[in-house]
Design a protein around this motif. Structure first.
Motif, PDB file in Angstrom:
ATOM      1  N   GLY A 269      37.799  36.367  31.277  1.00 13.16           N
ATOM      2  CA  GLY A 269      36.666  36.937  30.563  1.00 13.16           C
ATOM      3  C   GLY A 269      35.588  37.478  31.475  1.00 13.16           C
ATOM      4  N   GLU A 270      35.698  37.172  32.769  1.00  8.36           N
ATOM      5  CA  GLU A 270      34.652  37.569  33.713  1.00  8.36           C
ATOM      6  C   GLU A 270      34.828  38.989  34.223  1.00  8.36           C
ATOM      7  N   ASN A 271      36.075  39.360  34.561  1.00  5.11           N
ATOM      8  CA  ASN A 271      36.269  40.644  35.211  1.00  5.11           C
ATOM      9  C   ASN A 271      37.696  41.133  34.983  1.00  5.11           C
ATOM     10  N   VAL A 272      38.075  42.179  35.715  1.00  7.17           N
ATOM     11  CA  VAL A 272      39.337  42.886  35.433  1.00  7.17           C
ATOM     12  C   VAL A 272      40.319  42.759  36.590  1.00  7.17           C
ATOM     13  N   TRP A 273      40.294  41.622  37.267  1.00 10.16           N
ATOM     14  CA  TRP A 273      41.149  41.421  38.430  1.00 10.16           C
ATOM     15  C   TRP A 273      42.602  41.196  38.045  1.00 10.16           C
ATOM     16  N   PHE A 274      42.855  40.931  36.764  1.00  8.69           N
ATOM     17  CA  PHE A 274      44.207  40.693  36.278  1.00  8.69           C
ATOM     18  C   PHE A 274      44.441  41.559  35.045  1.00  8.69           C
ATOM     19  N   ARG A 275      45.702  41.749  34.681  1.00  5.73           N
ATOM     20  CA  ARG A 275      45.999  42.619  33.557  1.00  5.73           C
ATOM     21  C   ARG A 275      45.368  42.083  32.273  1.00  5.73           C
ATOM     22  N   GLU A 276      45.155  42.969  31.339  1.00  6.45           N
ATOM     23  CA  GLU A 276      44.345  42.623  30.169  1.00  6.45           C
ATOM     24  C   GLU A 276      44.937  41.473  29.366  1.00  6.45           C
ATOM     25  N   ASP A 277      46.263  41.459  29.185  1.00  4.13           N
ATOM     26  CA  ASP A 277      46.852  40.410  28.353  1.00  4.13           C
ATOM     27  C   ASP A 277      47.147  39.122  29.125  1.00  4.13           C
ATOM     28  N   PHE A 278      46.661  39.015  30.358  1.00  2.03           N
ATOM     29  CA  PHE A 278      46.775  37.757  31.089  1.00  2.03           C
ATOM     30  C   PHE A 278      46.005  36.648  30.369  1.00  2.03           C
ATOM     31  N   SER A 279      45.057  37.034  29.541  1.00  4.07           N
ATOM     32  CA  SER A 279      44.257  36.053  28.797  1.00  4.07           C
ATOM     33  C   SER A 279      45.110  35.231  27.831  1.00  4.07           C
ATOM     34  N   ARG A 280      46.340  35.677  27.566  1.00  6.68           N
ATOM     35  CA  ARG A 280      47.236  34.878  26.718  1.00  6.68           C
ATOM     36  C   ARG A 280      47.469  33.485  27.308  1.00  6.68           C
ATOM     37  N   PHE A 281      47.319  33.381  28.619  1.00  7.94           N
ATOM     38  CA  PHE A 281      47.577  32.118  29.295  1.00  7.94           C
ATOM     39  C   PHE A 281      46.308  31.276  29.474  1.00  7.94           C
ATOM     40  N   SER A 282      45.225  31.672  28.821  1.00 12.02           N
ATOM     41  CA  SER A 282      43.950  30.981  29.028  1.00 12.02           C
ATOM     42  C   SER A 282      44.044  29.481  28.788  1.00 12.02           C
ATOM     43  N   ASN A 283      44.781  29.092  27.774  1.00 10.00           N
ATOM     44  CA  ASN A 283      44.944  27.673  27.469  1.00 10.00           C
ATOM     45  C   ASN A 283      46.379  27.207  27.638  1.00 10.00           C
ATOM     46  N   THR A 284      47.192  28.073  28.275  1.00  9.20           N
ATOM     47  CA  THR A 284      48.609  27.739  28.443  1.00  9.20           C
ATOM     48  C   THR A 284      49.087  28.139  29.845  1.00  9.20           C
ATOM     49  N   SER A 285      48.336  27.776  30.879  1.00  5.70           N
ATOM     50  CA  SER A 285      48.760  28.143  32.233  1.00  5.70           C
ATOM     51  C   SER A 285      50.113  27.530  32.582  1.00  5.70           C
ATOM     52  N   ASP A 286      50.488  26.443  31.890  1.00  7.81           N
ATOM     53  CA  ASP A 286      51.777  25.809  32.140  1.00  7.81           C
ATOM     54  C   ASP A 286      52.952  26.675  31.695  1.00  7.81           C
ATOM     55  N   LYS A 287      52.685  27.740  30.925  1.00  2.60           N
ATOM     56  CA  LYS A 287      53.752  28.650  30.516  1.00  2.60           C
ATOM     57  C   LYS A 287      54.024  29.750  31.555  1.00  2.60           C
ATOM     58  N   LEU A 288      53.140  29.893  32.537  1.00  2.00           N
ATOM     59  CA  LEU A 288      53.401  30.890  33.582  1.00  2.00           C
ATOM     60  C   LEU A 288      54.686  30.526  34.317  1.00  2.00           C
ATOM     61  N   PRO A 289      55.607  31.467  34.493  1.00  2.00           N
ATOM     62  CA  PRO A 289      56.860  31.159  35.205  1.00  2.00           C
ATOM     63  C   PRO A 289      56.701  31.154  36.723  1.00  2.00           C
ATOM     64  N   PHE A 290      55.484  31.231  37.197  1.00  2.00           N
ATOM     65  CA  PHE A 290      55.154  31.192  38.624  1.00  2.00           C
ATOM     66  C   PHE A 290      53.733  30.648  38.716  1.00  2.00           C
ATOM     67  N   ASP A 291      53.235  30.500  39.920  1.00  2.00           N
ATOM     68  CA  ASP A 291      51.826  30.155  40.140  1.00  2.00           C
ATOM     69  C   ASP A 291      51.443  30.770  41.473  1.00  2.00           C
ATOM     70  N   GLN A 292      50.250  30.497  41.962  1.00  2.00           N
ATOM     71  CA  GLN A 292      49.780  31.215  43.147  1.00  2.00           C
ATOM     72  C   GLN A 292      50.555  30.879  44.409  1.00  2.00           C
ATOM     73  N   HIS A 293      51.215  29.732  44.462  1.00  2.00           N
ATOM     74  CA  HIS A 293      52.080  29.452  45.611  1.00  2.00           C
ATOM     75  C   HIS A 293      53.215  30.460  45.681  1.00  2.00           C
ATOM     76  N   SER A 294      53.701  30.887  44.509  1.00  2.00           N
ATOM     77  CA  SER A 294      54.774  31.889  44.473  1.00  2.00           C
ATOM     78  C   SER A 294      54.257  33.262  44.869  1.00  2.00           C
ATOM     79  N   VAL A 295      53.031  33.592  44.451  1.00  2.00           N
ATOM     80  CA  VAL A 295      52.447  34.878  44.828  1.00  2.00           C
ATOM     81  C   VAL A 295      52.247  34.936  46.337  1.00  2.00           C
ATOM     82  N   MET A 296      51.723  33.854  46.925  1.00  2.00           N
ATOM     83  CA  MET A 296      51.579  33.817  48.382  1.00  2.00           C
ATOM     84  C   MET A 296      52.939  33.966  49.057  1.00  2.00           C
ATOM     85  N   ALA A 297      53.964  33.365  48.472  1.00  2.00           N
ATOM     86  CA  ALA A 297      55.294  33.409  49.073  1.00  2.00           C
ATOM     87  C   ALA A 297      55.898  34.809  49.065  1.00  2.00           C
TER      88      ALA A 297
END
Length: 413
Positions: free
Chosen positions: A280-308
């Motif tokens: 809700g703060e800014n546009v650093w991620f795609r617009e529908d990323f907000s679907r995961f606002s209360n369900t981050s556990d549904k992401l099939p990756f996390d930032q460790h994977s992005v770094m990798a």
């Protein structure tokens, strides 16, 4: 292992392999036809994503099989890159090198891109060192470099300031779809601001490759940025393999910190930035990323994977223990999870993490200068033998591996 692998598989462009992905939206993806491909499955729907409470296994293919070779890792990287674009960053469009031209006048690099019937141009300023040899290695600063720039220049490294806000605005949530990127691809393009910046930096590299008179060695490029721009620096390094060294500085949430772990830290009473807040703060991620606002556990990756996605190239993450908002405990544990990919590839010293407090945000303290110079010397200048086996924090944090990691690390041959 059922993988469609070319005999000529090596560590080549992530996005070249993503070309065979069948995404759920009709976006362009980068593909260099000279490079081999991997089969990437069709992207799942949000509704079909299972809950994964711990950090997702970076060595587990979408079909459930395991990565057991370096060639397998290339295909797994392609999957992670596709998933990260589909759910978090938006897609990086394909732009042929021929669409980009450049010119240099003194310390100003002008980049011009002609695509989709649109023509855009932007300027980058270059600060040249007075030592070293031409053409110089260079660090591209997203917005600016907040590293010790005097030290970099003294090492013979140029600094290129990339005008990311011109490419994609990031004032607040109303900035979506504004900037030069969207003049080319449309205001409704899926790419977030950070992915648009990654596209723009790739055009800078295209231009530098054609301009020896710029006196920049396009084979020796690093990228950095601090805070919000550090999030962008990570995306740049993840999605262009011409970047040899990626240095996100204090990127916090959406950079070095795990969405899952930060949510747990928030529930424990810590004042940390979370996925639900950042969308809700800014546009650093795609617009529908907000679907995961209360369900981050549904992401099939996390930032460790992005770094990798940077692996096996060099990554140095610089963080700060004095700012709770950056979620330093989350970043520390996430870094250890990411580091396991470099360990599996047999190059653990290509990824480092340094977390030191008691200083202002985006001000590199002297205590972190040795690791910066070691990484620059080894991976940009190419002469270094300094210690890059760096995993340090002054926060006294435990790694919490049993709490967040339930997968094993293979030895990839």
């Amino acid at each position: 292992m059922k993988r469609n692998l070319s005999l000529r598989m090596s560590f080549l462009g992530i996005m070249a392999m993503v070309a065979s992905v069948t995404a759920s939206c009709n976006e362009d993806v980068v593909f260099d036809p000279k490079l081999p491909r991997c089969e990437v499955p069709e992207m799942p729907s949000y509704e079909s994503l299972p809950s994964i409470e711990k950090l997702p296994d970076p060595f587990k293919f979408m079909d459930g099989s395991r990565v057991d070779s370096r060639r397998d890792w290339e295909c797994r990287r392609a999957e992670i890159a596709a998933l990260a674009q589909e759910f978090q960053y938006g897609y990086k469009p394909s732009t042929p090198s021929s669409a980009t031209t450049g010119s240099v006048n003194g310390d100003t690099l002008t980049v011009k891109v002609n695509q989709n019937g649109a023509s855009i141009s932007f300027n980058c300023t270059i600060t040249y060192p007075t030592t070293g040899r031409k053409p110089y290695p260079a660090v591209i600063g997203i917005g600016a470099s907040n590293l010790n720039n005097a030290a970099l220049l003294n090492m013979g490294v140029a600094i290129i300031n990339f005008p990311n806000n011109r490419i994609a605005e990031q004032l607040n949530g109303s900035s979506r779809g504004k900037g030069l990127f969207y003049e080319v691809f449309g205001s409704d393009h899926s790419a977030s601001a950070t992915m648009a910046w990654a596209w723009g930096v790739s055009r800078v590299i295209d231009a530098l490759e054609k301009m020896p008179r710029a006196n920049i060695d396009a084979r020796k490029l690093g990228v950095t940025g601090c805070s919000r721009n550090g999030k962008g620096a990570l995306v740049v390094g993840a999605f262009d393999e011409r970047i040899k060294l990626t240095i996100p500085q204090e990127p916090g949430a959406g950079g070095a910190a795990s969405w899952r772990i930060s949510d747990a830290q928030k529930e424990a009473g810590k004042n940390v930035q979370t996925l639900s807040q950042i969308t809700g703060e800014n546009v650093w991620f795609r617009e529908d990323f907000s679907r995961f606002s209360n369900t981050s556990d549904k992401l099939p990756f996390d930032q460790h994977s992005v770094m990798a996605l940077v692996a096996p190239r060099a990554l140095l993450v610089i963080e700060n223990t004095s700012i709770d908002w950056l979620s330093p405990q989350s970043s520390w544990t996430t870094a250890h999870a990411a580091h396991k990919v470099w360990q599996a590839l047999g190059v653990p010293d290509n990824m480092g993490f340094s977390q030191v407090g008691d200083h202002w945000h985006c001000l590199l303290p002297e205590s972190q200068l040795p690791e910066l110079t070691a990484y620059v010397d080894k991976f940009l200048i190419g002469r270094g033998t300094g210690n890059t086996a760096i995993m340090k924090t002054d926060g006294g944090f435990a790694t919490n591996e049993q709490e967040w990691i339930d997968w094993t690390v293979p030895t990839l041959k």
